[in-house]
Design a protein around this motif. Structure first.
Motif, PDB file in Angstrom:
ATOM      1  N   ALA A   1      70.382  13.378  13.077  1.00 47.74           N
ATOM      2  CA  ALA A   1      69.714  13.131  14.351  1.00 47.74           C
ATOM      3  C   ALA A   1      68.519  12.210  14.135  1.00 47.74           C
ATOM      4  CB  ALA A   1      69.272  14.438  14.971  1.00 47.74           C
ATOM      5  N   GLU A   2      68.226  11.445  15.148  1.00 53.27           N
ATOM      6  CA  GLU A   2      67.123  10.504  15.100  1.00 53.27           C
ATOM      7  C   GLU A   2      65.955  11.052  15.909  1.00 53.27           C
ATOM      8  OE1 GLU A   2      66.435   6.235  17.210  1.00 53.27           O
ATOM      9  OE2 GLU A   2      68.269   6.504  16.070  1.00 53.27           O
ATOM     10  N   VAL A   3      64.740  10.897  15.387  1.00 53.81           N
ATOM     11  CA  VAL A   3      63.549  11.362  16.103  1.00 53.81           C
ATOM     12  C   VAL A   3      63.202  10.324  17.166  1.00 53.81           C
ATOM     13  CG1 VAL A   3      61.114  11.958  15.925  1.00 53.81           C
ATOM     14  CG2 VAL A   3      62.692  12.646  14.124  1.00 53.81           C
ATOM     15  N   ASN A   4      63.083  10.789  18.407  1.00 51.35           N
ATOM     16  CA  ASN A   4      62.794   9.922  19.539  1.00 51.35           C
ATOM     17  C   ASN A   4      61.365  10.134  20.017  1.00 51.35           C
ATOM     18  OD1 ASN A   4      65.564   8.765  20.248  1.00 51.35           O
ATOM     19  ND2 ASN A   4      65.958  10.932  20.031  1.00 51.35           N
ATOM     20  N   GLU A   5      60.859   9.160  20.719  1.00 50.77           N
ATOM     21  CA  GLU A   5      59.527   9.249  21.318  1.00 50.77           C
ATOM     22  C   GLU A   5      59.692   9.458  22.818  1.00 50.77           C
ATOM     23  OE1 GLU A   5      56.577   9.185  19.712  1.00 50.77           O
ATOM     24  OE2 GLU A   5      57.703   9.100  17.852  1.00 50.77           O
TER      25      GLU A   5
ATOM     26  N   LEU B   1      61.623  19.534  19.773  1.00 49.57           N
ATOM     27  CA  LEU B   1      62.571  19.812  20.838  1.00 49.57           C
ATOM     28  C   LEU B   1      63.860  19.136  20.407  1.00 49.57           C
ATOM     29  CD1 LEU B   1      63.362  20.709  23.752  1.00 49.57           C
ATOM     30  CD2 LEU B   1      62.598  18.439  24.487  1.00 49.57           C
ATOM     31  N   ILE B   2      64.955  19.885  20.340  1.00 50.33           N
ATOM     32  CA  ILE B   2      66.248  19.353  19.909  1.00 50.33           C
ATOM     33  C   ILE B   2      67.179  19.388  21.108  1.00 50.33           C
ATOM     34  CG2 ILE B   2      68.193  19.612  18.332  1.00 50.33           C
ATOM     35  CD1 ILE B   2      65.309  21.472  17.230  1.00 50.33           C
ATOM     36  N   VAL B   3      67.663  18.221  21.515  1.00 47.07           N
ATOM     37  CA  VAL B   3      68.537  18.097  22.670  1.00 47.07           C
ATOM     38  C   VAL B   3      69.917  17.670  22.183  1.00 47.07           C
ATOM     39  CG1 VAL B   3      68.930  16.890  24.846  1.00 47.07           C
ATOM     40  CG2 VAL B   3      66.601  17.454  24.144  1.00 47.07           C
ATOM     41  N   THR B   4      70.949  18.417  22.600  1.00 51.87           N
ATOM     42  CA  THR B   4      72.327  18.110  22.220  1.00 51.87           C
ATOM     43  C   THR B   4      73.114  17.761  23.467  1.00 51.87           C
ATOM     44  OG1 THR B   4      72.159  19.719  20.431  1.00 51.87           O
ATOM     45  CG2 THR B   4      74.364  18.975  21.010  1.00 51.87           C
ATOM     46  N   GLU B   5      73.795  16.609  23.427  1.00 45.70           N
ATOM     47  CA  GLU B   5      74.667  16.213  24.526  1.00 45.70           C
ATOM     48  C   GLU B   5      76.030  16.847  24.321  1.00 45.70           C
ATOM     49  OE1 GLU B   5      73.059  11.928  26.029  1.00 45.70           O
ATOM     50  OE2 GLU B   5      74.635  11.923  24.535  1.00 45.70           O
ATOM     51  N   GLY B   6      76.852  16.808  25.356  1.00 48.88           N
ATOM     52  CA  GLY B   6      78.177  17.408  25.304  1.00 48.88           C
ATOM     53  C   GLY B   6      79.025  16.909  24.152  1.00 48.88           C
ATOM     54  N   ASP B   7      78.825  15.667  23.737  1.00 49.23           N
ATOM     55  CA  ASP B   7      79.617  15.113  22.637  1.00 49.23           C
ATOM     56  C   ASP B   7      78.987  15.366  21.271  1.00 49.23           C
ATOM     57  OD1 ASP B   7      77.477  13.411  22.832  1.00 49.23           O
ATOM     58  OD2 ASP B   7      78.642  11.583  23.034  1.00 49.23           O
TER      59      ASP B   7
ATOM     60  N   TYR C   1      62.757  15.399  19.367  1.00 45.48           N
ATOM     61  CA  TYR C   1      61.477  14.984  19.917  1.00 45.48           C
ATOM     62  C   TYR C   1      60.405  15.820  19.240  1.00 45.48           C
ATOM     63  CZ  TYR C   1      64.485  13.040  23.537  1.00 45.48           C
ATOM     64  OH  TYR C   1      65.467  12.350  24.204  1.00 45.48           O
ATOM     65  N   ASN C   2      59.491  15.177  18.539  1.00 39.71           N
ATOM     66  CA  ASN C   2      58.418  15.897  17.865  1.00 39.71           C
ATOM     67  C   ASN C   2      57.449  16.470  18.886  1.00 39.71           C
ATOM     68  OD1 ASN C   2      59.309  15.457  15.247  1.00 39.71           O
ATOM     69  ND2 ASN C   2      58.291  13.476  15.125  1.00 39.71           N
ATOM     70  N   LEU C   3      56.996  17.690  18.631  1.00 39.89           N
ATOM     71  CA  LEU C   3      56.012  18.341  19.484  1.00 39.89           C
ATOM     72  C   LEU C   3      54.612  17.993  18.990  1.00 39.89           C
ATOM     73  CD1 LEU C   3      57.624  21.876  19.802  1.00 39.89           C
ATOM     74  CD2 LEU C   3      57.835  19.932  21.351  1.00 39.89           C
ATOM     75  N   PRO C   4      53.632  18.014  19.879  1.00 38.28           N
ATOM     76  CA  PRO C   4      52.249  17.748  19.448  1.00 38.28           C
ATOM     77  C   PRO C   4      51.800  18.794  18.434  1.00 38.28           C
ATOM     78  CG  PRO C   4      52.422  17.835  21.853  1.00 38.28           C
ATOM     79  CD  PRO C   4      53.734  18.271  21.308  1.00 38.28           C
ATOM     80  N   GLU C   5      51.075  18.353  17.428  1.00 42.07           N
ATOM     81  CA  GLU C   5      50.623  19.276  16.389  1.00 42.07           C
ATOM     82  C   GLU C   5      49.497  20.179  16.864  1.00 42.07           C
ATOM     83  OE1 GLU C   5      49.831  17.425  12.643  1.00 42.07           O
ATOM     84  OE2 GLU C   5      51.684  16.267  12.715  1.00 42.07           O
ATOM     85  N   ASP C   6      48.741  19.745  17.868  1.00 44.01           N
ATOM     86  CA  ASP C   6      47.590  20.518  18.319  1.00 44.01           C
ATOM     87  C   ASP C   6      47.882  21.374  19.556  1.00 44.01           C
ATOM     88  OD1 ASP C   6      47.921  18.311  19.950  1.00 44.01           O
ATOM     89  OD2 ASP C   6      45.787  17.999  20.263  1.00 44.01           O
ATOM     90  N   GLU C   7      49.165  21.506  19.929  1.00 46.61           N
ATOM     91  CA  GLU C   7      49.553  22.316  21.078  1.00 46.61           C
ATOM     92  C   GLU C   7      50.772  23.156  20.706  1.00 46.61           C
ATOM     93  OE1 GLU C   7      49.822  20.317  24.849  1.00 46.61           O
ATOM     94  OE2 GLU C   7      48.589  18.674  24.099  1.00 46.61           O
ATOM     95  N   PHE C   8      51.045  24.174  21.538  1.00 46.39           N
ATOM     96  CA  PHE C   8      52.225  24.995  21.323  1.00 46.39           C
ATOM     97  C   PHE C   8      52.756  25.470  22.662  1.00 46.39           C
ATOM     98  CE2 PHE C   8      48.503  27.667  21.058  1.00 46.39           C
ATOM     99  CZ  PHE C   8      48.822  28.752  21.856  1.00 46.39           C
TER     100      PHE C   8
END
Length: 94
Positions: free
Chosen positions: A30-34, A62-68, A74-81
């Motif tokens: 998987a590729e990390v997206n912005e 956040l890991i998003v998987t499409e039907g295929d 998507y990286n989450l902010p380090e200073d938030e949760f």
């Protein structure tokens, strides 16, 4: 008012369930997206506003998987949760 409260509780519970899943940092294909607003993307997935995709979240991504089976990270902010709370009157999940 009750609908808004239940929507917020539902969003939070979905994030908790997904956040408690195993740490999925082994997505080597998987590729990390912005994204400009990760909170809005998480909210849209939690509310079911995005069709044809399944999302899960851990403490880092956040890991998003499409039907295929294509995965997008998507990286989450380090200073938030993200916090989720499971609502219940008679039980926590349907």
């Amino acid at each position: 008012m009750k609908v808004k409260i239940l929507a917020v509780i539902g969003l939070l519970s979905a994030l908790l369930v997904v956040g408690c899943s195993a740490d999925g940092n082994d997505e080597s294909n998987a590729e990390v997206n912005e994204v400009d607003n990760i909170k809005e993307l998480v909210h849209d997935h939690s509310m079911g506003n995005i069709e044809g995709q399944v999302a899960r979240i851990n403490s880092h991504q956040l890991i998003v998987t499409e039907g295929d089976e294509n995965e997008y990270l998507y990286n989450l902010p380090e200073d938030e949760f993200f916090v989720s709370i499971a609502p219940y009157i008679n039980f926590t999940h349907p």
